[in-house]
Write a protein that holds these residues in place. Sequence first.
Motif, PDB file in Angstrom:
ATOM      1  N   ARG A  71       0.855  -1.212   0.000  1.00  0.00           N
ATOM      2  CA  ARG A  71       0.000   0.000   0.000  1.00  0.00           C
ATOM      3  C   ARG A  71       0.882   1.250   0.000  1.00  0.00           C
ATOM      4  NH1 ARG A  71      -4.749   1.047  -1.612  1.00  0.00           N
ATOM      5  NH2 ARG A  71      -5.689  -0.619  -0.374  1.00  0.00           N
ATOM      6  N   PHE A  81      -7.385  -2.234 -15.015  1.00  0.00           N
ATOM      7  CA  PHE A  81      -7.419  -1.118 -14.054  1.00  0.00           C
ATOM      8  C   PHE A  81      -8.675  -1.235 -13.200  1.00  0.00           C
ATOM      9  CE2 PHE A  81      -6.231   2.629 -12.058  1.00  0.00           C
ATOM     10  CZ  PHE A  81      -7.362   3.390 -11.853  1.00  0.00           C
ATOM     11  N   GLN A  89      -8.818  -6.973  -8.617  1.00  0.00           N
ATOM     12  CA  GLN A  89      -8.728  -5.507  -8.643  1.00  0.00           C
ATOM     13  C   GLN A  89      -7.326  -5.070  -9.062  1.00  0.00           C
ATOM     14  OE1 GLN A  89     -10.666  -2.876  -8.003  1.00  0.00           O
ATOM     15  NE2 GLN A  89      -9.524  -1.355  -6.809  1.00  0.00           N
ATOM     16  N   HIS A  90      -7.262  -4.221 -10.105  1.00  0.00           N
ATOM     17  CA  HIS A  90      -6.005  -3.686 -10.637  1.00  0.00           C
ATOM     18  C   HIS A  90      -5.087  -4.740 -11.270  1.00  0.00           C
ATOM     19  CE1 HIS A  90      -6.925   0.333  -9.568  1.00  0.00           C
ATOM     20  NE2 HIS A  90      -6.610   0.285  -8.299  1.00  0.00           N
ATOM     21  N   ARG A  94       0.891  -6.491  -9.841  1.00  0.00           N
ATOM     22  CA  ARG A  94       1.369  -5.952  -8.546  1.00  0.00           C
ATOM     23  C   ARG A  94       1.420  -7.018  -7.451  1.00  0.00           C
ATOM     24  NH1 ARG A  94      -3.509  -2.369  -5.757  1.00  0.00           N
ATOM     25  NH2 ARG A  94      -5.143  -3.953  -5.928  1.00  0.00           N
ATOM     26  N   HIS A 165       0.350   3.713 -10.385  1.00  0.00           N
ATOM     27  CA  HIS A 165      -0.614   4.241  -9.394  1.00  0.00           C
ATOM     28  C   HIS A 165       0.139   4.993  -8.280  1.00  0.00           C
ATOM     29  CE1 HIS A 165      -3.869   4.155  -6.465  1.00  0.00           C
ATOM     30  NE2 HIS A 165      -4.641   3.452  -7.247  1.00  0.00           N
ATOM     31  N   TYR A 167       1.547   7.119  -5.372  1.00  0.00           N
ATOM     32  CA  TYR A 167       1.125   7.772  -4.119  1.00  0.00           C
ATOM     33  C   TYR A 167       2.184   8.815  -3.759  1.00  0.00           C
ATOM     34  CZ  TYR A 167      -2.149   3.884  -2.900  1.00  0.00           C
ATOM     35  OH  TYR A 167      -3.171   2.951  -2.859  1.00  0.00           O
ATOM     36  N   ASP A 210     -12.111  10.583  -6.816  1.00  0.00           N
ATOM     37  CA  ASP A 210     -11.676   9.389  -7.562  1.00  0.00           C
ATOM     38  C   ASP A 210     -12.111   9.576  -9.015  1.00  0.00           C
ATOM     39  OD1 ASP A 210     -11.993   5.777  -6.956  1.00  0.00           O
ATOM     40  OD2 ASP A 210     -10.954   6.947  -8.504  1.00  0.00           O
ATOM     41  N   VAL A 242      -5.351   9.559 -13.371  1.00  0.00           N
ATOM     42  CA  VAL A 242      -6.340   9.401 -12.301  1.00  0.00           C
ATOM     43  C   VAL A 242      -5.909  10.264 -11.121  1.00  0.00           C
ATOM     44  CG1 VAL A 242      -7.219   7.789 -10.536  1.00  0.00           C
ATOM     45  CG2 VAL A 242      -7.150   7.089 -12.934  1.00  0.00           C
ATOM     46  N   TRP A 244      -6.809  10.612  -7.084  1.00  0.00           N
ATOM     47  CA  TRP A 244      -7.505   9.873  -6.030  1.00  0.00           C
ATOM     48  C   TRP A 244      -7.000  10.256  -4.655  1.00  0.00           C
ATOM     49  CZ3 TRP A 244      -5.744   5.236  -3.088  1.00  0.00           C
ATOM     50  CH2 TRP A 244      -6.765   4.742  -2.249  1.00  0.00           C
ATOM     51  N   LYS A 250     -13.491   6.101   3.401  1.00  0.00           N
ATOM     52  CA  LYS A 250     -12.808   5.012   2.672  1.00  0.00           C
ATOM     53  C   LYS A 250     -11.507   4.644   3.388  1.00  0.00           C
ATOM     54  CE  LYS A 250     -11.704   2.890  -1.628  1.00  0.00           C
ATOM     55  NZ  LYS A 250     -12.202   2.684  -2.993  1.00  0.00           N
ATOM     56  N   GLU A 269      -2.133   9.318 -10.966  1.00  0.00           N
ATOM     57  CA  GLU A 269      -1.723   8.092 -11.656  1.00  0.00           C
ATOM     58  C   GLU A 269      -1.691   8.332 -13.164  1.00  0.00           C
ATOM     59  OE1 GLU A 269      -4.877   6.578  -8.483  1.00  0.00           O
ATOM     60  OE2 GLU A 269      -4.711   5.292 -10.228  1.00  0.00           O
TER      61      GLU A 269
HETATM   62  O1  TA6 Z   1      -6.953   4.659  -8.592  1.00  0.00           O
HETATM   63  C1  TA6 Z   1      -8.052   4.852  -7.766  1.00  0.00           C
HETATM   64  C2  TA6 Z   1      -8.589   3.508  -7.341  1.00  0.00           C
HETATM   65  O2  TA6 Z   1      -9.101   2.798  -8.435  1.00  0.00           O
HETATM   66  C3  TA6 Z   1      -9.627   3.762  -6.262  1.00  0.00           C
HETATM   67  O3  TA6 Z   1     -10.926   3.459  -6.717  1.00  0.00           O
HETATM   68  C4  TA6 Z   1      -9.177   2.875  -5.111  1.00  0.00           C
HETATM   69  O4  TA6 Z   1      -9.784   1.626  -5.200  1.00  0.00           O
HETATM   70  C5  TA6 Z   1      -7.673   2.837  -5.356  1.00  0.00           C
HETATM   71  O5  TA6 Z   1      -7.552   2.701  -6.761  1.00  0.00           O
HETATM   72  C6  TA6 Z   1      -6.933   1.790  -4.586  1.00  0.00           C
HETATM   73  O6  TA6 Z   1      -7.243   0.502  -5.046  1.00  0.00           O
HETATM   74  P1  TA6 Z   1      -6.621  -0.758  -4.229  1.00  0.00           P
HETATM   75  O7  TA6 Z   1      -7.086  -1.983  -4.951  1.00  0.00           O
HETATM   76  O8  TA6 Z   1      -5.131  -0.599  -4.273  1.00  0.00           O
HETATM   77  O9  TA6 Z   1      -7.133  -0.618  -2.829  1.00  0.00           O
END
Ligand code: TA6
Length: 296
Positions: A71, A81, A89-90, A94, A165, A167, A210, A242, A244, A250, A269
């Motif tokens: 994270r 994505f 997810q994603h 990763r 992505h 941070y 987001d 993106v 976010w 959240k 991103e």
């Molecule tokens: O890039 C934004 C996003 O798609 C948000 O919707 C949120 O879910 C973030 O990515 C983090 O996703 P993750 O799967 O790493 O918790």
Amino acid sequence: MKEPTSFAIPGAVAIAPGNGGLPKVTLTHRAGAGAEVYLHGAHVTSWKSAKGEELLFLSRESHWTADKPIRGGIPVCWPQFGGQGPLPQHGFARTNPWTLARAKKLDNGDVAVALRLNETDATLKLWPHRFAFELCVTLAESSLTLATSVRNAGEQPFDFQIALHTYFAVADIHRAAVCGLRGTAFVDSLRNNAREVEQRSEIRFDQETDRVYINAPDDLSIRDEATGRVFGIRKTGMADAVVWNPWVAKSQRMSDFGDDEYLRMLCVETGNMATHVALAPNQQWQGATVLSVGRA
Ligand code: TA6
């Protein structure tokens, strides 16, 4: 396959176990800048200025296990994505182990490492395509470049989405602004993917945000007004961006993220998140993002 430690370059590239015992590559620039990349997910977890300031956010609650994404830092989202498809997810890049393919100290003092991911039995079960994905991370005195290339190594065409992505660390989200997106169409993930055009020349934050910006300008910036730092973000070959921040609710729902950590991070991103990249057999796609840091 060469042992990762065989890529070490004294004073420039070191490889050793990091958090959770996961293999970590440490890059050191002679001017003092530094970066860290885990082979797990080819995940950049640290980028430090020549003065030793940490420029990326990393959650204190992050998991450090082979089956979960780290994270913070710069997750590599691929070949999907978000939840825009049947994959996790994603995507799976990763949460897979990458291999170290090259390490180099350039004549100008910059330090570069290349990591590679190819299909495995596990990825083929999820996504029936053979591929060669390379991420090259180059550390310069005041910038970090992530160059990606994807080649279709199979006999069938495939398409993918991709996101770096990132941070960014900010001192106070209430005094941070994203610049460069005025006039860009975006999809608001929080309002049922409503589509609008960004009206603001400076995007500021007072709630969960987001948004996927479609065909975004290649040059964006973040002003971290509490420190006077300005981040430059320059993408090439990547269409979208993106923005976010999870804000309060959240943040509380994310088990690998501190409740108050939204105050000190901001994701901008780069990649192809609103569109897909289609590759014919043996065709290759390339895209890159250069992160830089300066003072206002
Ligand atoms: O890039 C934004 C996003 O798609 C948000 O919707 C949120 O879910 C973030 O990515 C983090 O996703 P993750 O799967 O790493 O918790």
